[in-house]
Motif scaffolding. Structure first.
Motif, PDB file in Angstrom:
ATOM      1  N   ARG A  50      13.535  21.207  11.903  1.00  0.00           N
ATOM      2  CA  ARG A  50      13.095  21.253  13.288  1.00  0.00           C
ATOM      3  C   ARG A  50      14.239  21.867  14.088  1.00  0.00           C
ATOM      4  NH1 ARG A  50       9.609  16.110  14.753  1.00  0.00           N
ATOM      5  NH2 ARG A  50       8.369  16.022  12.861  1.00  0.00           N
TER       6      ARG A  50
ATOM      7  N   GLU B 256      17.352  17.966  15.551  1.00  0.00           N
ATOM      8  CA  GLU B 256      17.127  16.762  14.752  1.00  0.00           C
ATOM      9  C   GLU B 256      18.258  15.773  14.994  1.00  0.00           C
ATOM     10  OE1 GLU B 256      14.846  17.931  10.755  1.00  0.00           O
ATOM     11  OE2 GLU B 256      16.899  18.704  10.812  1.00  0.00           O
ATOM     12  N   PRO B 257      17.912  14.498  15.157  1.00  0.00           N
ATOM     13  CA  PRO B 257      18.977  13.496  15.273  1.00  0.00           C
ATOM     14  C   PRO B 257      19.717  13.383  13.939  1.00  0.00           C
ATOM     15  CG  PRO B 257      16.820  12.437  15.200  1.00  0.00           C
ATOM     16  CD  PRO B 257      16.582  13.918  15.223  1.00  0.00           C
TER      17      PRO B 257
ATOM     18  N   TYR C  21      23.213  15.422  17.365  1.00  0.00           N
ATOM     19  CA  TYR C  21      21.964  16.122  17.057  1.00  0.00           C
ATOM     20  C   TYR C  21      22.288  17.468  16.434  1.00  0.00           C
ATOM     21  CZ  TYR C  21      20.324  12.606  20.250  1.00  0.00           C
ATOM     22  OH  TYR C  21      20.063  11.404  20.848  1.00  0.00           O
TER      23      TYR C  21
ATOM     24  N   GLN D 244      24.916  13.456  22.897  1.00  0.00           N
ATOM     25  CA  GLN D 244      23.821  13.074  23.798  1.00  0.00           C
ATOM     26  C   GLN D 244      23.926  13.787  25.153  1.00  0.00           C
ATOM     27  OE1 GLN D 244      21.076  11.053  23.111  1.00  0.00           O
ATOM     28  NE2 GLN D 244      20.363  11.751  25.071  1.00  0.00           N
TER      29      GLN D 244
ATOM     30  N   HIS E  51      10.707  19.433  21.216  1.00  0.00           N
ATOM     31  CA  HIS E  51      11.502  18.949  20.083  1.00  0.00           C
ATOM     32  C   HIS E  51      12.785  18.263  20.542  1.00  0.00           C
ATOM     33  CE1 HIS E  51       9.218  20.256  16.583  1.00  0.00           C
ATOM     34  NE2 HIS E  51       8.831  21.269  17.319  1.00  0.00           N
TER      35      HIS E  51
ATOM     36  N   GLU F 248      11.730  14.792  21.731  1.00  0.00           N
ATOM     37  CA  GLU F 248      11.418  13.948  20.560  1.00  0.00           C
ATOM     38  C   GLU F 248      12.688  13.483  19.861  1.00  0.00           C
ATOM     39  OE1 GLU F 248       8.805  16.116  17.979  1.00  0.00           O
ATOM     40  OE2 GLU F 248       7.112  15.956  19.364  1.00  0.00           O
ATOM     41  N   ALA F 249      13.639  14.399  19.670  1.00  0.00           N
ATOM     42  CA  ALA F 249      14.891  14.033  18.998  1.00  0.00           C
ATOM     43  C   ALA F 249      15.669  13.012  19.818  1.00  0.00           C
ATOM     44  CB  ALA F 249      15.739  15.292  18.761  1.00  0.00           C
ATOM     45  N   SER F 250      15.727  13.229  21.113  1.00  0.00           N
ATOM     46  CA  SER F 250      16.447  12.313  21.989  1.00  0.00           C
ATOM     47  C   SER F 250      15.786  10.937  21.992  1.00  0.00           C
ATOM     48  CB  SER F 250      16.497  12.876  23.408  1.00  0.00           C
ATOM     49  OG  SER F 250      17.169  12.005  24.270  1.00  0.00           O
ATOM     50  N   ALA F 251      14.478  10.914  22.048  1.00  0.00           N
ATOM     51  CA  ALA F 251      13.737   9.649  22.080  1.00  0.00           C
ATOM     52  C   ALA F 251      13.877   8.887  20.764  1.00  0.00           C
ATOM     53  CB  ALA F 251      12.276   9.890  22.391  1.00  0.00           C
ATOM     54  N   SER F 252      14.026   9.601  19.677  1.00  0.00           N
ATOM     55  CA  SER F 252      14.119   8.929  18.376  1.00  0.00           C
ATOM     56  C   SER F 252      15.448   8.193  18.206  1.00  0.00           C
ATOM     57  CB  SER F 252      13.931   9.931  17.235  1.00  0.00           C
ATOM     58  OG  SER F 252      15.059  10.773  17.136  1.00  0.00           O
ATOM     59  N   GLU F 253      16.427   8.524  19.009  1.00  0.00           N
ATOM     60  CA  GLU F 253      17.730   7.875  18.936  1.00  0.00           C
ATOM     61  C   GLU F 253      17.813   6.638  19.836  1.00  0.00           C
ATOM     62  OE1 GLU F 253      21.024   8.720  17.335  1.00  0.00           O
ATOM     63  OE2 GLU F 253      19.435   9.364  15.988  1.00  0.00           O
TER      64      GLU F 253
END
Length: 160
Positions: A5, A8-9, A15, A95, A151, A154-159
């Motif tokens: 992607r 990605e985290p 990231y 971040q 994307h 999404e990556a930020s939210a997944s962390e």
């Protein structure tokens, strides 16, 4: 193996920024353009969506509001654009840097959307006869930046 992607985290609070050379070139080209407009022409109509009217029914209150916050908002946007320009070749973001990228990409999309007169009714169906017109290139950039922003969010939210 699944394709990477764009963001990605890494699992350690950073990231991975997995952009192709042409994607980095697009960012490197657009960022200085927006920076120039913000710094040199803060009243430009292309910036309308970056600075929406807060008090449309009260011109005096709107003028007071704009006087109070406009310079700070411009300064924050310029700082984000500077960070993205500095990190155009980065492959890892923290971040704060990812947040700057998200803000800058969103700002660029808002300005492109204004330039293209994008509305919620637009379907952006491609027209092969217009494949290389300036507007079709701008529309492609607009959609790419939306995909990239999705994307990033999404990556930020997944962390979290």
């Amino acid at each position: 193996m699944a394709p990477l992607r764009p963001v990605e985290p890494s699992g350690d609070g950073t990231y991975s920024l997995n952009l192709r050379e042409d994607e980095r070139a697009l960012i490197a080209t657009i960022v200085p353009d927006l920076r120039s407009v913000l710094a040199d022409n803060p009243g430009d109509e292309m910036l309308t969506r970056l600075f929406p009217t807060a008090r449309p029914d009260d011109p005096d209150a709107e003028a007071e509001y704009q006087e109070m916050v406009r310079d700070e908002l411009v300064s924050k946007r310029l700082d984000r654009l500077d960070m993205v320009a500095e990190l155009a070749e980065a492959t890892v973001l923290d971040q704060e840097q990812l947040a700057a990228w998200m803000g800058a990409v969103n700002d660029i999309r808002l300005v492109l959307g204004t330039r293209l007169a994008v509305s919620e009714e637009d379907d952006f169906e491609s027209d092969e006869d217009e494949a290389d017109t300036p507007e079709s290139v701008a529309r492609s950039a607009y959609w790419y930046l939306g995909w990239l922003l999705e994307h990033m969010v999404e990556a930020s939210a997944s962390e979290l």
